[in-house]
Scaffold this active site. Sequence first.
Site, short mmCIF file in Angstrom:
data_model
loop_
_atom_site.label_atom_id
_atom_site.label_comp_id
_atom_site.label_asym_id
_atom_site.label_seq_id
_atom_site.Cartn_x
_atom_site.Cartn_y
_atom_site.Cartn_z
N LYS A 193 0.84 -1.32 -0.26
CA LYS A 193 -0.09 0.23 0.02
C LYS A 193 1.20 1.50 -0.58
O LYS A 193 1.96 1.71 0.70
CB LYS A 193 -1.16 0.23 1.08
N LYS A 246 -1.95 -1.04 -3.62
CA LYS A 246 -3.02 -0.80 -3.80
C LYS A 246 -2.04 0.80 -3.37
O LYS A 246 -1.45 1.08 -3.00
CB LYS A 246 -3.94 -0.83 -2.68
#
Length: 326
Positions: A193, A246
């Site tokens: 992330k 992500k």
Amino acid sequence: MIQRPRRLRGNGILRKMVRETRVDKASLIYPLFVREGSGIQEEIPTMPGQYRYSVDQMPYKLEQLKKAGIGSIMFFGIPHEKDQWGSGAYAEDGIVQKALREARRQFGEGLYLVTDVCMCEYTSHGHCGVLHGREVDNDQTLKLLAKTALSHAVAGADMVAPSDMMDGRVLAIRNQLDDEGFTHVPIMSYAVKYASGFYGPFREAAGSAPAFGDRKSYQMDFHNRKEGLKEALTDVEEGADIIMVKPALAYQDIIREVAGLVHVPVAAYSVSGEYAMVKAGAKLGYVEESRMIAEMAVGAYRAGASVYLTYFAEEIARLMDEGVIG
């Protein structure tokens, strides 16, 4: 001999026959915002077409998603009150816990319920954990993340998805779930992330912007590739069942590398900024919305994702029905 690749492009049926990338509705997860209150279906200004739902209004949206063929939902909670410990995240009567129980009551096992496990929506300071001064205390936060994941499992979650990026959180959650008899509940880890500008609309939607500073001390520098691979491998070692990258759109190289490295499924999260860009461009007439949605989705799968989290899940399902995506 002249090579003629165009031979396989000359007919629509043939083009579909030889497609290298296949997409299935079962691989889509729709992120849903639930908030305290009643009778609420509140459009999110930065994400046109997306809403915050109170628990009593949520089932109407879930039914709509189910009819479209979207069987998996990820819940994000927006509490009434916040405190420095983020206690609403793990409260028995917390907003996500209430949403889980209601979804389970109305739909039984007909929907697969995933929960975002983090503290940022629940803390008064907006950071993803417990503060020690102005820094997030990694190890104190692990205890609350594990407590949150357990509370979600007790309330009916099929899967938990820690998004905080604390070191060791997958292991802490796995141990907590196993100790309490939830060995069957998988963990989808936001393993890779990045600290991204693509999250802006989400932070407005969830009211989770940090009150000071930023999240760069725990989310990753977008310049780094090897660090992402290290995070993925670490989370698999700790017990992650699915690894998430992500955002999706600007990180397809990372999706590809992670998918080639780990032996668990890889998920890609097409985040709020990606959604907002397409919506804004389409509103101005600069882009063709359906084609952009299709290319973004197929790009993630082509890169190696087998699970796709997206606010465009319903639109993608429709494009599958129309044969644009297949």
